[in-house]
Design an enzyme around this catalytic site. Structure first.
Site, PDB file in Angstrom:
ATOM      1  N   CYS A 139      -6.864  -2.071   3.266  1.00  0.00           N
ATOM      2  CA  CYS A 139      -5.990  -1.021   2.721  1.00  0.00           C
ATOM      3  C   CYS A 139      -4.650  -1.659   2.348  1.00  0.00           C
ATOM      4  O   CYS A 139      -3.889  -2.073   3.224  1.00  0.00           O
ATOM      5  CB  CYS A 139      -5.792   0.082   3.769  1.00  0.00           C
ATOM      6  SG  CYS A 139      -4.450   1.239   3.411  1.00  0.00           S
TER       7      CYS A 139
ATOM      8  N   CYS B 141      -1.609   0.157   3.712  1.00  0.00           N
ATOM      9  CA  CYS B 141      -1.482  -0.103   5.155  1.00  0.00           C
ATOM     10  C   CYS B 141      -0.819  -1.464   5.380  1.00  0.00           C
ATOM     11  O   CYS B 141       0.087  -1.592   6.207  1.00  0.00           O
ATOM     12  CB  CYS B 141      -2.846  -0.085   5.831  1.00  0.00           C
ATOM     13  SG  CYS B 141      -3.749   1.470   5.664  1.00  0.00           S
TER      14      CYS B 141
END
Length: 118
Positions: free
Chosen positions: A44, A47
């Site tokens: 991600c 993230c």
């Protein structure tokens, strides 16, 4: 039942703590008054971009910061209703009190989230 924690309430970490599973998460939120947890997944990009932000927040706030990949402990997905990542959850005295799942958050917004969750 008394559990021995790897965390010391008198010596909170000043950088994000990588959590392995739900038991590790529970130990962290039971040890410290204010904890910010980022639920993330590998791969991600948003993230990953939060990583330096979380370091700033850990250093500039009184909250302890933890990160956990709910895929490593699937019951966490249902327990915390993880529908998208990154998911930031603020815990006060062991209870979730605020959550944000709106993608990238600047450090000042995360610190403001912690302050508003008092």
């Amino acid at each position: 039942m008394t559990t021995t924690s790897q965390y010391d309430a008198t010596d909170p970490p000043e950088r994000p703590v990588a959590l392995d599973d739900g038991a590790d998460l529970d130990a962290l939120i039971e040890t410290y008054d204010t904890v910010l947890v980022e639920f993330y997944t590998d791969g991600c990009g948003v993230c990953a971009s939060m990583e330096p932000i979380l370091g700033i927040v850990a250093h500039e706030s009184d909250a302890v910061v933890g990160t956990i990949n709910p895929r490593d402990d699937p019951p966490l997905v249902e327990r915390f209703d993880v529908r998208s990542v990154p998911l930031l959850v603020v815990f006060r005295n062991g209870e979730p009190v605020e959550r944000v799942a709106d993608g990238f958050q600047p450090a000042e917004d995360v610190v403001a989230l912690l302050e508003s969750a008092r």
